[in-house]
Design a protein around this motif. Structure first.
Motif, PDB file in Angstrom:
ATOM      1  N   SER A  27       0.835  -1.203   0.000  1.00  0.00           N
ATOM      2  CA  SER A  27       0.000   0.000   0.000  1.00  0.00           C
ATOM      3  C   SER A  27       0.864   1.244   0.000  1.00  0.00           C
ATOM      4  CB  SER A  27      -0.891   0.015   1.230  1.00  0.00           C
ATOM      5  OG  SER A  27      -1.730  -1.111   1.238  1.00  0.00           O
ATOM      6  N   PRO A  28       0.431   2.271  -0.708  1.00  0.00           N
ATOM      7  CA  PRO A  28       1.211   3.509  -0.721  1.00  0.00           C
ATOM      8  C   PRO A  28       1.384   4.092   0.681  1.00  0.00           C
ATOM      9  CG  PRO A  28      -0.446   3.533  -2.449  1.00  0.00           C
ATOM     10  CD  PRO A  28      -0.714   2.330  -1.605  1.00  0.00           C
ATOM     11  N   CYS A  29       2.599   4.328   1.058  1.00  0.00           N
ATOM     12  CA  CYS A  29       2.948   4.998   2.313  1.00  0.00           C
ATOM     13  C   CYS A  29       2.198   4.433   3.524  1.00  0.00           C
ATOM     14  CB  CYS A  29       2.716   6.499   2.210  1.00  0.00           C
ATOM     15  SG  CYS A  29       3.674   7.286   0.919  1.00  0.00           S
TER      16      CYS A  29
ATOM     17  N   GLY B 233       5.804   0.101  15.823  1.00  0.00           N
ATOM     18  CA  GLY B 233       4.396  -0.053  15.487  1.00  0.00           C
ATOM     19  C   GLY B 233       3.848   1.280  15.014  1.00  0.00           C
ATOM     20  N   PRO B 234       2.638   1.283  14.453  1.00  0.00           N
ATOM     21  CA  PRO B 234       2.075   2.504  13.873  1.00  0.00           C
ATOM     22  C   PRO B 234       2.042   3.713  14.808  1.00  0.00           C
ATOM     23  CG  PRO B 234       0.751   0.617  13.260  1.00  0.00           C
ATOM     24  CD  PRO B 234       1.762   0.133  14.259  1.00  0.00           C
ATOM     25  N   LYS B 235       1.914   3.493  16.113  1.00  0.00           N
ATOM     26  CA  LYS B 235       1.814   4.613  17.055  1.00  0.00           C
ATOM     27  C   LYS B 235       3.024   4.713  17.985  1.00  0.00           C
ATOM     28  CE  LYS B 235      -3.171   4.716  16.821  1.00  0.00           C
ATOM     29  NZ  LYS B 235      -3.481   5.894  16.108  1.00  0.00           N
ATOM     30  N   GLU B 236       4.098   4.017  17.652  1.00  0.00           N
ATOM     31  CA  GLU B 236       5.338   4.071  18.433  1.00  0.00           C
ATOM     32  C   GLU B 236       6.336   4.984  17.740  1.00  0.00           C
ATOM     33  OE1 GLU B 236       5.420  -0.451  20.229  1.00  0.00           O
ATOM     34  OE2 GLU B 236       6.416  -0.069  18.323  1.00  0.00           O
ATOM     35  N   ASP B 237       7.100   5.741  18.528  1.00  0.00           N
ATOM     36  CA  ASP B 237       8.127   6.597  17.938  1.00  0.00           C
ATOM     37  C   ASP B 237       9.175   5.762  17.216  1.00  0.00           C
ATOM     38  OD1 ASP B 237       7.112   9.047  18.608  1.00  0.00           O
ATOM     39  OD2 ASP B 237       8.469   9.409  20.274  1.00  0.00           O
ATOM     40  N   MET B 238       9.537   6.211  16.038  1.00  0.00           N
ATOM     41  CA  MET B 238      10.593   5.555  15.274  1.00  0.00           C
ATOM     42  C   MET B 238      11.947   6.116  15.677  1.00  0.00           C
ATOM     43  SD  MET B 238       9.059   5.258  11.413  1.00  0.00           S
ATOM     44  CE  MET B 238       8.625   6.984  11.213  1.00  0.00           C
TER      45      MET B 238
ATOM     46  N   THR C  51       7.916  13.965   1.712  1.00  0.00           N
ATOM     47  CA  THR C  51       7.363  14.979   2.598  1.00  0.00           C
ATOM     48  C   THR C  51       8.424  16.048   2.843  1.00  0.00           C
ATOM     49  OG1 THR C  51       6.163  15.317   4.686  1.00  0.00           O
ATOM     50  CG2 THR C  51       8.020  13.762   4.732  1.00  0.00           C
ATOM     51  N   THR C  52       8.083  17.021   3.648  1.00  0.00           N
ATOM     52  CA  THR C  52       9.044  18.038   4.074  1.00  0.00           C
ATOM     53  C   THR C  52       9.100  18.043   5.595  1.00  0.00           C
ATOM     54  OG1 THR C  52       7.415  19.814   4.243  1.00  0.00           O
ATOM     55  CG2 THR C  52       8.513  19.515   2.086  1.00  0.00           C
ATOM     56  N   LEU C  53      10.152  18.635   6.124  1.00  0.00           N
ATOM     57  CA  LEU C  53      10.282  18.718   7.576  1.00  0.00           C
ATOM     58  C   LEU C  53       9.148  19.552   8.168  1.00  0.00           C
ATOM     59  CD1 LEU C  53      11.793  17.929  10.091  1.00  0.00           C
ATOM     60  CD2 LEU C  53      13.393  19.800   9.670  1.00  0.00           C
ATOM     61  N   ASP C  54       8.740  20.629   7.492  1.00  0.00           N
ATOM     62  CA  ASP C  54       7.600  21.424   7.971  1.00  0.00           C
ATOM     63  C   ASP C  54       6.342  20.567   8.111  1.00  0.00           C
ATOM     64  OD1 ASP C  54       8.577  23.952   8.545  1.00  0.00           O
ATOM     65  OD2 ASP C  54       8.077  24.788   6.578  1.00  0.00           O
ATOM     66  N   ASP C  55       6.068  19.729   7.110  1.00  0.00           N
ATOM     67  CA  ASP C  55       4.880  18.881   7.170  1.00  0.00           C
ATOM     68  C   ASP C  55       4.984  17.847   8.293  1.00  0.00           C
ATOM     69  OD1 ASP C  55       3.542  20.220   5.158  1.00  0.00           O
ATOM     70  OD2 ASP C  55       4.266  18.882   3.577  1.00  0.00           O
ATOM     71  N   LEU C  56       6.182  17.314   8.516  1.00  0.00           N
ATOM     72  CA  LEU C  56       6.361  16.376   9.630  1.00  0.00           C
ATOM     73  C   LEU C  56       6.165  17.075  10.972  1.00  0.00           C
ATOM     74  CD1 LEU C  56       9.391  14.160   8.542  1.00  0.00           C
ATOM     75  CD2 LEU C  56       6.947  13.607   8.463  1.00  0.00           C
ATOM     76  N   ARG C  57       6.657  18.308  11.085  1.00  0.00           N
ATOM     77  CA  ARG C  57       6.501  19.068  12.332  1.00  0.00           C
ATOM     78  C   ARG C  57       5.037  19.363  12.647  1.00  0.00           C
ATOM     79  NH1 ARG C  57      11.315  23.292  11.172  1.00  0.00           N
ATOM     80  NH2 ARG C  57      13.034  22.087  12.053  1.00  0.00           N
ATOM     81  N   LYS C  58       4.192  19.441  11.629  1.00  0.00           N
ATOM     82  CA  LYS C  58       2.758  19.629  11.867  1.00  0.00           C
ATOM     83  C   LYS C  58       2.167  18.406  12.563  1.00  0.00           C
ATOM     84  CE  LYS C  58       2.146  22.665   7.896  1.00  0.00           C
ATOM     85  NZ  LYS C  58       1.668  22.744   6.498  1.00  0.00           N
ATOM     86  N   GLN C  59       2.775  17.256  12.343  1.00  0.00           N
ATOM     87  CA  GLN C  59       2.328  16.012  12.973  1.00  0.00           C
ATOM     88  C   GLN C  59       2.969  15.814  14.346  1.00  0.00           C
ATOM     89  OE1 GLN C  59      -0.010  13.819  11.664  1.00  0.00           O
ATOM     90  NE2 GLN C  59      -0.292  15.442  10.156  1.00  0.00           N
TER      91      GLN C  59
ATOM     92  N   THR D  18       2.526   6.419  11.761  1.00  0.00           N
ATOM     93  CA  THR D  18       1.244   7.023  11.396  1.00  0.00           C
ATOM     94  C   THR D  18       1.394   8.520  11.144  1.00  0.00           C
ATOM     95  OG1 THR D  18       0.019   5.343  12.622  1.00  0.00           O
ATOM     96  CG2 THR D  18      -1.140   7.409  12.157  1.00  0.00           C
ATOM     97  N   GLN D  19       2.138   9.211  12.012  1.00  0.00           N
ATOM     98  CA  GLN D  19       2.364  10.640  11.820  1.00  0.00           C
ATOM     99  C   GLN D  19       3.140  10.890  10.530  1.00  0.00           C
ATOM    100  OE1 GLN D  19       4.350  11.313  15.553  1.00  0.00           O
ATOM    101  NE2 GLN D  19       2.501  12.113  16.537  1.00  0.00           N
ATOM    102  N   PHE D  20       4.148  10.060  10.268  1.00  0.00           N
ATOM    103  CA  PHE D  20       4.938  10.197   9.047  1.00  0.00           C
ATOM    104  C   PHE D  20       4.048  10.052   7.816  1.00  0.00           C
ATOM    105  CE2 PHE D  20       7.444   8.637   5.520  1.00  0.00           C
ATOM    106  CZ  PHE D  20       8.522   9.488   5.508  1.00  0.00           C
ATOM    107  N   VAL D  21       3.230   9.005   7.800  1.00  0.00           N
ATOM    108  CA  VAL D  21       2.356   8.742   6.665  1.00  0.00           C
ATOM    109  C   VAL D  21       1.322   9.850   6.484  1.00  0.00           C
ATOM    110  CG1 VAL D  21       0.561   7.161   5.826  1.00  0.00           C
ATOM    111  CG2 VAL D  21       2.730   6.261   6.665  1.00  0.00           C
ATOM    112  N   ASN D  22       0.822  10.397   7.586  1.00  0.00           N
ATOM    113  CA  ASN D  22      -0.149  11.487   7.492  1.00  0.00           C
ATOM    114  C   ASN D  22       0.454  12.726   6.839  1.00  0.00           C
ATOM    115  OD1 ASN D  22      -2.191   9.982   8.617  1.00  0.00           O
ATOM    116  ND2 ASN D  22      -1.917  10.814  10.669  1.00  0.00           N
ATOM    117  N   ALA D  23       1.762  12.885   6.919  1.00  0.00           N
ATOM    118  CA  ALA D  23       2.436  14.049   6.355  1.00  0.00           C
ATOM    119  C   ALA D  23       3.014  13.784   4.960  1.00  0.00           C
ATOM    120  CB  ALA D  23       3.570  14.489   7.279  1.00  0.00           C
TER     121      ALA D  23
END
Length: 138
Positions: A43-45, A59-64, A94-102, A128-133
């Motif tokens: 699946s994409p991203c 896991g999806p909700k664990e810090d990488m 993505t960009t760092l700005d978009d990741l920071r929004k997450q 999950t945050q990464f994929v959302n951005a």
């Protein structure tokens, strides 16, 4: 006993200062920084795919920690240049700005390798945050 505690505290502070100084030399902070994570198929991203690449897996909700990506804060570097050294047929971009929004605590450190001059290590964000951005790029 108090002297021993003060000595340990001082050593911890010195080691943290050393880590900060080292990370500061390579830490990427510009919001415009382009970030590319390659992957094969699926699946994409997908959060599970991104998290599996973290060291250790997350896991999806664990810090990488130590997620291998390509990145650059140089406006002249294109998405194609960042993807070129990656062996994967798909990518999340993505960009760092978009990741920071997450997650405002996300960190990215330059870590050039012989195979990838744009290699960086991403940490402190969940899959999950990464994929959302991110956006899928084939």
């Amino acid at each position: 006993m108090n002297t021993r505690l003060n000595t340990r505290f001082a050593l911890v502070l010195l080691s943290l200062a050393g880590i900060s100084a080292w990370a500061g030399n390579n830490t990427v902070t510009a919001g415009i920084t382009k970030i590319v994570r390659g992957y094969n198929g699926g699946s994409p991203c997908a959060a599970a795919t991104v998290g599996a690449g973290s060291m250790p897996s997350a896991g999806p909700k664990e810090d990488m920690s130590n997620l291998s990506v390509s990145c650059s804060d140089d406006k002249k570097v294109t998405w194609a240049q960042l993807r070129e050294p990656l062996p994967n047929n798909h990518a999340c971009v993505t960009t760092l700005d978009d990741l920071r929004k997450q997650n405002k605590y996300v960190t990215i450190v330059k870590d050039k390798t012989p195979d990838n001059a744009y290699h960086c290590v991403l940490s402190n964000i969940t899959p999950t945050q990464f994929v959302n951005a991110a956006k899928h790029q084939q």
